[in-house]
Design a protein around this motif. Sequence first.
Motif, PDB file in Angstrom:
ATOM      1  N   ALA B  85      -3.088  12.216  18.547  1.00 60.33           N
ATOM      2  CA  ALA B  85      -3.591  13.184  17.560  1.00 60.33           C
ATOM      3  C   ALA B  85      -4.436  12.493  16.496  1.00 60.33           C
ATOM      4  CB  ALA B  85      -2.419  13.919  16.910  1.00 60.33           C
ATOM      5  N   LYS B  86      -4.001  11.314  16.073  1.00 58.07           N
ATOM      6  CA  LYS B  86      -4.714  10.623  14.997  1.00 58.07           C
ATOM      7  C   LYS B  86      -5.906   9.812  15.522  1.00 58.07           C
ATOM      8  CE  LYS B  86      -5.419   8.990  10.886  1.00 58.07           C
ATOM      9  NZ  LYS B  86      -5.891   9.876   9.816  1.00 58.07           N
ATOM     10  N   GLY B  87      -5.775   9.278  16.726  1.00 57.45           N
ATOM     11  CA  GLY B  87      -6.759   8.327  17.227  1.00 57.45           C
ATOM     12  C   GLY B  87      -8.051   8.959  17.746  1.00 57.45           C
ATOM     13  N   VAL B  88      -8.992   8.093  18.082  1.00 56.31           N
ATOM     14  CA  VAL B  88     -10.262   8.520  18.667  1.00 56.31           C
ATOM     15  C   VAL B  88     -10.164   8.321  20.185  1.00 56.31           C
ATOM     16  CG1 VAL B  88     -12.734   8.018  18.840  1.00 56.31           C
ATOM     17  CG2 VAL B  88     -11.586   7.932  16.610  1.00 56.31           C
ATOM     18  N   THR B  89     -10.199   9.424  20.917  1.00 62.31           N
ATOM     19  CA  THR B  89     -10.089   9.345  22.369  1.00 62.31           C
ATOM     20  C   THR B  89     -11.443   8.997  22.976  1.00 62.31           C
ATOM     21  OG1 THR B  89      -8.257  10.893  22.471  1.00 62.31           O
ATOM     22  CG2 THR B  89      -9.624  10.743  24.431  1.00 62.31           C
TER      23      THR B  89
END
Lengths: 68, 515
Positions: B85-89
């Motif tokens: 949710a927080k990260g950059v995919t």
Amino acid sequence: MSQLITTPNMADPDGLYASLLAAHRGLTEAESHAMNARLVLVLANHIGDRRVLDQALALAREGTGPAG
Amino acid sequence: MPYDHKPFDYVAPRGLTEVEPRHPVVIIGAGPIGLAMAVELANHGVPSVVLDDNNVVSVGSRAICWSKRALEVLDRLGVGQACVAKGVTWKVGRTFHREAEVFSFDLLPEDGHKMPAFVNLQQYRVEEYLVARALAVGTDLRWKNRVTAVDQHADHAVLTVETPDGSYALEATWVIACDGARSPIRAMLGLEFEGELFEERFLIADIEMQADFPSERLFWFEPTFHTGQSALLHKQPDNIYRIDLQLGWDADPEVEKLPERIIPRIEKVVGRRDFTLDWTSIYTFQCRRLRKFVHDRVIFAGDSAHLVSPFGARGGNSGLQDVDALGWRLAAVVQGRAPEKALAAYDRERTFGADENLMNSSRSTRFMSPAHGVERLFRDAVLDLAGRAEFARPMVNSGRLSKPCVYPLNAPDDARLPDGARPGSVAPDAPQGDGWLIDRLGGRFVLVAFGEAPEVPGLPVIRPQPNAAVIRRWLASEVTGLYLIRPDQIVAARWVEATSEDVAAALAAAWEGRT
């Protein structure tokens, strides 16, 4: 399994030899080395068979310095 | 916003005033690997003490690229969703030579997996989530507790621990050293860290800026903005970008660290715009590992056990795979459900994994930073050809990104079943209604059955819904199949058909570390 062909396999060996020299004509030694490196990669990809390529590497390396 | 490093509270440990009972497991180092280890053990019912010489999460982004497999492990530990949710995919990497794109890769070309190929997330965030999780599962986390000595005995080890209030002794049946690349524990045991140091230096910087770079990994060989060297750009959450710049061996790290040297270089990458420099570091490339990861009562995991050069995301991710391979086994040994020799399988599997990572990492390093002479000649030949001949593109090596290795298990297999699910592989994920198959695996041994399932006491049977993804990844053209899946979601053995005896034998072998 393929084997490296080490017997004559070209119709016109003199012609190929002349083409090799012609392709290098006008290049500095450094440019020639660079072109040879590219040529090795191009031919290796064309052959594609690791077994054949490993045999080719061993044959080319033979007799030059300690075994790699 | 730069990350707000809130210090954790140091609490005077019990051991300063009384003799503590022997702990089953003491973990040294509250980095991502130590913390994950504590949560994994707690999930298997084993409490642990975690000691850390500091009292904050990591400074600087450090490990940022979390692989699909690492995310699956983090998910099992209860923090995977938060990381995604927080990260950059991202899943696409692009490599340029000068200004032209010469190679690109897509790390997850097909759908139907719970976790993405990669998520970029600062190490301090992952640590923050893991600290909260470790506390929630009852971990005894001790900040400002520095280990100064290790004494090994026949069935335990005694640690000398220094705190702001003096030192104390701590007994543990097992010690797990997750104390990082410069592992003091490794030094205390006098263990050699074998391998190579490459003559190359990179500058890494976290910068904060408003920009619209794509969520892709961008790598340049000999870019016009950084002549003759290479550069990498990664997007992280909170408008933070990570830039890695090759400096060469002759660069003076002390000088290159100065902001007046760094800022002009970064301006060349991102153009003249407002940005703030959050963190910088200079590193050398190393590829080393311990010969063995298990040393009597002390077990090494993560960077303390193996160190690779970056650009493959093989540091943090391989450490989490160590956690994966060790947790269920050590828990079973502690609880008397498996013999101590089962730990030899951890050593065997993870030294194998480390070697694969070291091989890939060394190859990438040789391509990025070729020695003078013939290494340079071939590297340049590949880059030169890649612009005009498709065959040379896959040879362009700006890092081969972390994929879990396939453990070479000596276990029942049937080659009629798909190659991607052979023993030693991570059990393939697939959609299951609103959920995922991976969520039904892990934490215990299970038998995944297509068709009839032989009965084995204490072995639950999982029957996946046979949709297209499940059939492709688990059955190929077979109609029946049986997979024994380990608590770390690795395929332990598989059959097209099997008896209860076959499955029970494979189960016993896996518990005892014989496969």
